[in-house]
Design a protein around this motif. Structure first.
Motif, PDB file in Angstrom:
ATOM      1  N   UNK A  69       0.908  -0.984   0.069  1.00 16.11           N
ATOM      2  CA  UNK A  69       0.085   0.032  -0.095  1.00 16.11           C
ATOM      3  C   UNK A  69       1.057   1.372   0.251  1.00 16.11           C
ATOM      4  N   UNK A  70       0.312   2.356  -0.165  1.00 14.15           N
ATOM      5  CA  UNK A  70       1.215   3.633  -0.227  1.00 14.15           C
ATOM      6  C   UNK A  70       1.839   3.814   0.962  1.00 14.15           C
ATOM      7  N   UNK A  71       0.851   3.750   2.127  1.00 11.32           N
ATOM      8  CA  UNK A  71       1.397   3.925   3.453  1.00 11.32           C
ATOM      9  C   UNK A  71       2.556   3.118   3.632  1.00 11.32           C
ATOM     10  N   UNK A  72       2.491   1.809   3.365  1.00 14.90           N
ATOM     11  CA  UNK A  72       3.388   0.656   3.813  1.00 14.90           C
ATOM     12  C   UNK A  72       4.611   1.022   3.008  1.00 14.90           C
ATOM     13  N   UNK A  73       4.534   1.309   1.942  1.00 16.15           N
ATOM     14  CA  UNK A  73       5.559   1.771   0.938  1.00 16.15           C
ATOM     15  C   UNK A  73       6.340   2.985   1.514  1.00 16.15           C
ATOM     16  N   UNK A  74       5.535   3.967   1.983  1.00 20.51           N
ATOM     17  CA  UNK A  74       6.299   5.187   2.513  1.00 20.51           C
ATOM     18  C   UNK A  74       7.062   4.821   3.880  1.00 20.51           C
ATOM     19  N   UNK A  75       6.249   4.189   4.699  1.00 25.38           N
ATOM     20  CA  UNK A  75       6.990   3.544   5.999  1.00 25.38           C
ATOM     21  C   UNK A  75       8.282   2.770   5.645  1.00 25.38           C
ATOM     22  N   UNK A  76       8.189   2.129   4.514  1.00 25.34           N
ATOM     23  CA  UNK A  76       9.422   1.273   4.153  1.00 25.34           C
ATOM     24  C   UNK A  76      10.469   2.124   3.684  1.00 25.34           C
ATOM     25  N   UNK A  77      10.171   3.210   3.097  1.00 25.14           N
ATOM     26  CA  UNK A  77      11.020   4.289   2.430  1.00 25.14           C
ATOM     27  C   UNK A  77      11.670   4.992   3.780  1.00 25.14           C
ATOM     28  N   UNK A  78      11.028   5.411   4.719  1.00 19.10           N
ATOM     29  CA  UNK A  78      11.385   6.091   5.765  1.00 19.10           C
ATOM     30  C   UNK A  78      12.387   5.072   6.817  1.00 19.10           C
ATOM     31  N   UNK A  79      11.911   3.751   6.855  1.00 18.15           N
ATOM     32  CA  UNK A  79      12.643   3.007   7.630  1.00 18.15           C
ATOM     33  C   UNK A  79      14.035   2.799   6.983  1.00 18.15           C
ATOM     34  N   UNK A  80      13.959   2.522   5.717  1.00 17.57           N
ATOM     35  CA  UNK A  80      15.375   2.286   4.910  1.00 17.57           C
ATOM     36  C   UNK A  80      16.261   3.593   4.892  1.00 17.57           C
ATOM     37  N   UNK A  81      15.466   4.846   4.937  1.00 17.29           N
ATOM     38  CA  UNK A  81      16.301   6.044   4.933  1.00 17.29           C
ATOM     39  C   UNK A  81      17.092   6.086   6.198  1.00 17.29           C
ATOM     40  N   UNK A  82      16.315   5.914   7.321  1.00 15.90           N
ATOM     41  CA  UNK A  82      16.717   6.002   8.711  1.00 15.90           C
ATOM     42  C   UNK A  82      18.037   4.960   8.856  1.00 15.90           C
ATOM     43  N   UNK A  83      17.718   3.588   8.498  1.00 17.02           N
ATOM     44  CA  UNK A  83      18.707   2.608   8.603  1.00 17.02           C
ATOM     45  C   UNK A  83      20.017   3.054   7.730  1.00 17.02           C
ATOM     46  N   UNK A  84      19.983   3.750   6.479  1.00 17.16           N
ATOM     47  CA  UNK A  84      20.699   3.918   5.614  1.00 17.16           C
ATOM     48  C   UNK A  84      21.893   5.064   6.205  1.00 17.16           C
TER      49      UNK A  84
END
Length: 175
Positions: A69-84
């Motif tokens: 979902x758009x919300x899940x994709x956004x959360x994944x992107x934010x999580x990946x950015x923070x971890x990165x």
């Protein structure tokens, strides 16, 4: 009896590896906290993209065929950015600590690690070397070895204090 001893030995070794991993994570968290850096946005974005792609690939192999979902994709992107950001920051700190203190991963270090991997897996050393030569696995091994060298160098210079966890509130209420 020999089987029990072997199981106990392996369990102890696994617990020691987990404790070492926990201490390493905690130490590098503190190093990042005490040494803020201006991170190159492009490098962080590339790391985040790679991490998100890997996670999506694992999800698709795990049977999650439907899209996010758009919300899940956004959360994944934010999580990946923070971890990165953490990974890139840690990489720069490790590289700088190694440079300042003349720490390096040698061919002997790599050979010793590959030999240890062969001994622990029971696979022949040439087979381990062939597997590690594929893709970027050898580079990853060298990065991990450098992280360990820096950790081993820094650890004696810091004070590690074990503290008791906070007492749970009494009175039977869950908080």
């Amino acid at each position: 009896a020999a089987l029990k001893d072997d199981i106990a030995k392996r369990r102890t070794e696994a617990m020691e590896r987990e404790e070492d991993k926990r201490q390493r994570h905690e130490l590098f968290d503190k190093l990042r906290e005490k040494n803020p850096l201006e991170l190159p946005p492009r490098v962080v974005a590339q790391q985040a993209d790679m991490m998100a792609s890997q996670l999506l690939g694992m999800m698709s192999r795990g049977g999650s065929e439907e899209g996010l979902s758009k919300d899940a994709a956004d959360k994944l992107g934010e999580s990946a950015k923070s971890a990165a950001q953490e990974i890139v920051h840690q990489h720069f700190l490790i590289r700088e600590i190694a440079r300042i203190n003349n720490l390096a991963v040698t061919d002997d270090d790599v050979e010793a690690e590959l030999s240890q991997m062969a001994a622990s897996t029971g696979l022949p050393l040439p087979q381990i070397k062939a597997r590690m030569a594929q893709g970027s696995r050898l580079t990853e091994l060298k990065v991990n070895l450098m992280e360990r060298k820096v950790f081993d160098f820094v650890k004696p210079q810091v004070k590690i204090t074990d503290i008791d966890p906070p007492a749970t509130p009494t009175g039977g209420e869950d908080r």
